[in-house]
Design a protein around this motif. Structure first.
Motif: not given
Length: 272
Positions: A112-116, A119-125
């Motif tokens: 799960v990749q969250i694009h803000f 420009g930030r990027l956060k990844t969950h599994l």
């Protein structure tokens, strides 16, 4: 039960009194078997509780999934990821003694990749699913399949699940049950709006392993994103991209219950 070379293990348990008692008994058996308790760098995680306990263990050891394997003991209602019941603690120890890492059962994880917007990027599994909703209003989003604009969704939310997670929240909202050997993931609508003005597919979609699903969102500050049992409240989300390349979780191959047996035991019971 004979002593074995010390495998490094750790027991993760919930806070219920019954679970605590079972975990204490299991700890004694593990010590007698020569296992080494190592919370920081275990080889095997024993989950004692329900599926929520195992999911919590997965996320705690998320950065070590290449080197750890899991085994579950359910202490209440039948756990979907747990192979052993509370009266089978001796069998749990024997399964760990006899297990071979190369024969572990592996389940794919959802990335799960969250694009803000900044420009930030956060990844969950996720092992089960991830759901995107708005807290107080209708979710409006463009749904893209590998950059192809498929539809504009309006409704309560969208759920994206793995094959193993297809029997969880996904099933309760009308999604299909998928065998883990099917290398694909699933998008299921949550109360979509379908009328003369708004139109969505209105059916679960099975997405090929090679594809991605991107949900492009309106600018809002009240998005709720769930990843398994975890909840995240985010603002300034531009989009969320889902793919089936989040790696794998490994389960000890010992007394492993077949998928359709799990489904039958969990939802149907005895057939007369």
């Amino acid at each position: 039960m004979k002593n074995t070379t010390g495998k490094k293990i750790w027991i993760v348990k919930n806070t219920y009194k019954k679970t605590q008692m079972i975990a204490t008994e299991l700890e004694k058996l593990c010590l007698a078997a020569g296992f080494i308790f190592d919370e920081k760098n275990p080889e095997i995680i024993i989950s004692v509780g329900g599926d929520g306990t195992l999911l919590a263990a997965l996320h705690y050891y998320e950065a070590q999934l290449d080197t750890v394997r899991f085994i579950g003991v359910h202490t209440g209602h039948l756990g979907f990821y747990a192979d052993f019941q509370e009266h089978e603690l001796t069998q749990v120890v024997e399964a760990i003694q006899n297990e071979k890492p190369e024969e572990a059962f592996k389940y794919q994880l959802l990335k799960v990749q969250i694009h803000f917007t900044d420009g930030r990027l956060k990844t969950h599994l996720a092992l089960n699913e991830s759901v995107i909703k708005r807290v107080s209003k209708t979710l409006v989003a463009d749904v893209k399949i590998s950059d192809f604009l498929f539809e504009k969704f309006r409704g309560d939310g969208l759920s994206v699940s793995t094959p193993t997670g297809s029997t969880a929240y996904n099933k309760s909202i009308g999604g299909a049950v998928m065998h883990p050997r099917v290398h694909a993931f699933q998008v299921t609508e949550v109360a979509s709006l379908n009328n003369l003005v708004y139109r969505t597919l209105g059916a679960p979609m099975i997405i090929a392993e090679k594809d991605t699903v991107t949900i492009e969102l309106e600018n809002a500050d009240d998005y709720l994103l769930t990843v398994d049992q975890l909840e995240y409240f985010y603002d300034q989300i531009a989009s969320v991209t889902y793919s089936l390349d989040g790696g794998e979780i490994s389960f000890v191959n010992g007394g492993h219950t077949g998928f359709w047996h799990r489904v039958k035991n969990s939802f149907i019971g005895e057939v007369k």
